[in-house]
Design a protein around this motif. Sequence first.
Motif: not given
Length: 245
Positions: A10-11, A43-46, A94-97
């Motif tokens: 997110i950063h 921010r994670c949602r974005w 951290w974000v993963a899709v």
Amino acid sequence: MSIFIAWGNIHQSYPFEQIPTALLTPKLRQTPPEQPRLLQRYRCRWVAHFLLWQLLKKAKISTALLSQIAYSQSLRPYFPDPTIDFNISHSGDWVAVMLSVNEKASQKQSAVGIDIEFPQKNRDYTALLGYFASEQEQQWFAKQPDKQNAFYRIWCLREALLKSQGVGIVKLSEVDHQADDLQLFSAHCPQGEAIFTQELPFYLSAFANETLAAAHYFYWNDKGLKQIELKQKIGYKVNPTLTDF
């Protein structure tokens, strides 16, 4: 079936403004919260929405699907087209899709689940396993030299399977993890394959009701999605005794 997985922090810098407003969810249109914890989730949602937008383009699927996201009774997001499925996970910053696309409409419904874990504190792994792991699995864990890696392998694989159907962690004990045979069994997900890896800045596990052998992996590097090969992933068969795979 084509499978795509992407992750980012997110950063990092993202051109969020490139996503048409009509494709944003109601929560993304809200004013950013001031409280740090809520701002992190915002921010994670974005980032998740942006990565999904990018993966749809990679898969050559209309990004208009983003305006059609619906939610199950368990609040699992999904597309109305059953041949296209996605799942999202975030841990820390951290974000993963994960995105799955069945190119042939006659094929079975897509089902995927993904879980990432970024450890931020020490835990009593042995005590935690006592709540949901079988005796056999606890014995396997006791023999592993790296207890943190072994625990998150046990945890992430379960989460990925359950999240494919929107099932919560209350069902962790209803997943049978046979680590020595690299097999997983659960009544809460269809037959398929799962992977686990510890080679990233976080632990990652993914499940699909199809083979993961040709999955595409990407990371965001501030300028775009860059494809990467996972070289240390561990592959599992999920519900291998079923006949409808």
